[in-house]
Scaffold this motif. Sequence first.
Motif, PDB file in Angstrom:
ATOM      1  N   GLY A  67       0.971  -1.398   0.110  1.00  0.00           N
ATOM      2  CA  GLY A  67       0.065   0.098  -0.028  1.00  0.00           C
ATOM      3  C   GLY A  67       0.788   1.212   0.066  1.00  0.00           C
ATOM      4  O   GLY A  67       0.150   2.310   0.331  1.00  0.00           O
ATOM      5  N   THR A  68       1.970   1.166  -0.317  1.00  0.00           N
ATOM      6  CA  THR A  68       3.180   2.252  -0.109  1.00  0.00           C
ATOM      7  C   THR A  68       3.118   3.060  -1.584  1.00  0.00           C
ATOM      8  O   THR A  68       3.469   2.222  -2.676  1.00  0.00           O
ATOM      9  N   PRO A  69       2.845   4.136  -1.563  1.00  0.00           N
ATOM     10  CA  PRO A  69       2.873   4.823  -3.053  1.00  0.00           C
ATOM     11  C   PRO A  69       4.246   5.131  -3.268  1.00  0.00           C
ATOM     12  O   PRO A  69       5.030   5.226  -2.485  1.00  0.00           O
ATOM     13  N   PRO A  70       4.505   5.125  -4.644  1.00  0.00           N
ATOM     14  CA  PRO A  70       6.083   5.375  -4.935  1.00  0.00           C
ATOM     15  C   PRO A  70       6.309   6.915  -4.881  1.00  0.00           C
ATOM     16  O   PRO A  70       5.600   7.580  -5.019  1.00  0.00           O
ATOM     17  N   PRO A  71       7.793   6.965  -4.559  1.00  0.00           N
ATOM     18  CA  PRO A  71       8.120   8.434  -4.489  1.00  0.00           C
ATOM     19  C   PRO A  71       8.066   9.090  -5.732  1.00  0.00           C
ATOM     20  O   PRO A  71       8.078   8.459  -6.743  1.00  0.00           O
ATOM     21  N   PRO A  72       7.991  10.271  -5.741  1.00  0.00           N
ATOM     22  CA  PRO A  72       7.860  10.969  -6.975  1.00  0.00           C
ATOM     23  C   PRO A  72       9.214  10.804  -8.015  1.00  0.00           C
ATOM     24  O   PRO A  72      10.318  10.830  -7.455  1.00  0.00           O
ATOM     25  N   GLU A  73       9.249  10.698  -8.949  1.00  0.00           N
ATOM     26  CA  GLU A  73      10.636  10.576  -9.860  1.00  0.00           C
ATOM     27  C   GLU A  73      11.052  11.995 -10.311  1.00  0.00           C
ATOM     28  O   GLU A  73      10.487  12.866 -10.708  1.00  0.00           O
ATOM     29  N   PRO A  74      12.173  12.392  -9.744  1.00  0.00           N
ATOM     30  CA  PRO A  74      12.577  13.823  -9.965  1.00  0.00           C
ATOM     31  C   PRO A  74      13.104  14.062 -11.654  1.00  0.00           C
ATOM     32  O   PRO A  74      13.590  12.936 -11.995  1.00  0.00           O
ATOM     33  N   ARG A  75      12.848  14.987 -11.793  1.00  0.00           N
ATOM     34  CA  ARG A  75      13.207  15.325 -13.594  1.00  0.00           C
ATOM     35  C   ARG A  75      13.877  16.670 -13.624  1.00  0.00           C
ATOM     36  O   ARG A  75      13.545  17.683 -12.667  1.00  0.00           O
TER      37      ARG A  75
END
Length: 274
Positions: free
Chosen positions: A252-260
């Motif tokens: 249930g853990t959402p993935p971290p944002p992908e830095p761009r």
Amino acid sequence: MVIPVHDVNPVRRTPWVTYALIAANLLVFLSTPGIAGSVAGGSDLAQLCHLQAFLDHYAAVPRELIHHQLPQTVPTGDIGVGAQGPGCVAGAPDYDKSPPLSVFTAMFLHGSWLHLLGNMLFLMIFGNNIEDRMGHIRFTLFYVACGYAASYGFALLNDDSTDPLIGASGAIAGVLGAYLVLYPKARVWVLVPFLVFLPLRLPAWLVLGFWFVLQALYSSGEGVSEVGTVAYAAHVVGFLAGMLLAWPLRPGTPPPPEPRGLLFGRRARPRHTW
């Protein structure tokens, strides 16, 4: 060894427990007898005797944890003169010590500014996301459980040791283990010493995995001339305990944002696709 300074993983709520733990560790450190001398750059015999007596009372001792053998004589904090010259006076303890409770009090004790600030840096960077995922109450219980697992794990491996075990490292190692399980792809800004400190953005699995491998090697005696006063085995046990406790939360853990748009601290040039 790389030095983490920031992770690219925002939180949804204020990490009050993480802040409270950092504040509590700082306050306890500043109120520990004998610490004033180390802050000023030196400690006299009286301060060292008071510190030794304080740690004997509140620090976790492996032999006490495993065998429940409390010493008959302990430092009193006073100074005496014997055949070897001035030294700390030992006497019968004037307090009742609970070895299991000493594990909890030991989690807030640190021996130096470097010990304290290093632990608090890791707790600040990685603790907020684990608290955000678990919630305040569960994170508090998780933190304490990892600290107990680390202390008793170390004590089982060193059951005859009478050296005091202090520091939040075991509990914080559990936080690192949980972070590796829940956010392995999160990006972490680190400083890598190579002539100068180079800022790099690396995945958490690489940063924390490398940290764990070093602790495991050091705990076995590899890579260091002697283990010294660092309880590397407690770090290993705490890390593994954190991984196990956090594993059920993975689905249930959402993935971290992908830095761009950023590469090694500079804005990357746009790329055209054909």
